[in-house]
Design an enzyme around this catalytic site. Structure first.
Site, mmCIF file in Angstrom:
data_model
loop_
_atom_site.group_PDB
_atom_site.id
_atom_site.type_symbol
_atom_site.label_atom_id
_atom_site.label_comp_id
_atom_site.label_asym_id
_atom_site.label_seq_id
_atom_site.Cartn_x
_atom_site.Cartn_y
_atom_site.Cartn_z
ATOM 1 N N SER A 50 0.808 -1.227 0.000
ATOM 2 C CA SER A 50 0.000 0.000 0.000
ATOM 3 C C SER A 50 0.837 1.272 0.000
ATOM 4 C CB SER A 50 -0.949 0.014 1.201
ATOM 5 O OG SER A 50 -0.241 0.183 2.411
ATOM 6 N N LYS A 61 0.857 4.890 6.887
ATOM 7 C CA LYS A 61 0.295 5.650 5.763
ATOM 8 C C LYS A 61 0.913 7.048 5.753
ATOM 9 C CE LYS A 61 -2.719 2.334 4.866
ATOM 10 N NZ LYS A 61 -2.606 1.460 3.671
#
Length: 205
Positions: free
Chosen positions: A49, A116
């Site tokens: 990701s 993230k």
């Protein structure tokens, strides 16, 4: 007889000094361990990701003190002559900034840690149109994004203490687009260093 007694006393004192040194070294080791645990944490990247910035199976060092948080108003009640107003920043260093990569406890399952990039800060209005992210109406350049993506998301405004996060591999990232903002209390720290594999050691951009 007296000589033997003095000899025994000398041995005892010697042993006591050795035991004391061992205990001091042990206590120092415990203190150092606690300080390290309080200031840093390791993290292993799972999945893609955050590619290409971070790759799966990389090991990261997370700076937990970067966003260290404590109640300065409550602390001021303990220390005499230290006056603060209620609006004082509770983070003595600073809060997360746009573009920084953070590790946080997943809001839906706090026992899991995610990594993230911070895209939206408290008070920001985030909107995505054909893959282009607009923050407060302005489209930002994001050179770290892995290829084009065509996501659309209706406008959402971050509340106080909320952060909007996304993976750099936008087409294959489970992030705030799906489950919403990250509460400030869930932020563990800032990604500081990739330390393994050795060939990839360095500070993420």
């Amino acid at each position: 007889m007296a000589g033997e007694i003095y000899h025994i006393i000398g041995l005892w004192r010697g042993m006591s000094a050795v035991v004391r040194e061992i205990l001091e070294a042990l206590a120092l080791a415990i203190v150092v361990f606690i300080l390290i645990q309080a200031s840093a944490q390791n993290f292993r990247v799972e999945g893609s990701s955050m590619a290409p910035t971070l790759e799966g199976q990389q090991y990261l060092l997370v700076n937990k003190l970067a966003y260290f948080n404590f109640d300065v108003e409550r602390f001021s009640r303990i220390i005499p002559f230290w006056k603060v107003d209620k609006s004082s920043e509770s983070r003595p260093f600073r809060s997360p900034r746009f573009g920084e990569i953070i590790v946080f406890r997943f809001p839906g399952e706090p026992k899991r840690d995610f990594v993230k990039r911070v895209i939206g800060l408290p008070g920001d209005r985030i909107e995505i149109v054909d893959g282009r992210v607009a923050i407060n109406g302005a489209v930002y350049s994001e050179p770290y994004v892995n290829g084009p993506f065509s996501t659309n998301m209706a406008s959402i405004t971050m509340k106080e203490g909320e952060y909007f996060v996304m993976g750099d591999n936008r087409a294959h990232s489970n992030d705030s687009r799906s489950w919403g903002p990250v509460p400030e209390k869930n932020v563990v720290g800032k990604v500081w260093l990739v330390y393994w594999p050795f060939s990839e050691v360095g500070v993420p951009r």
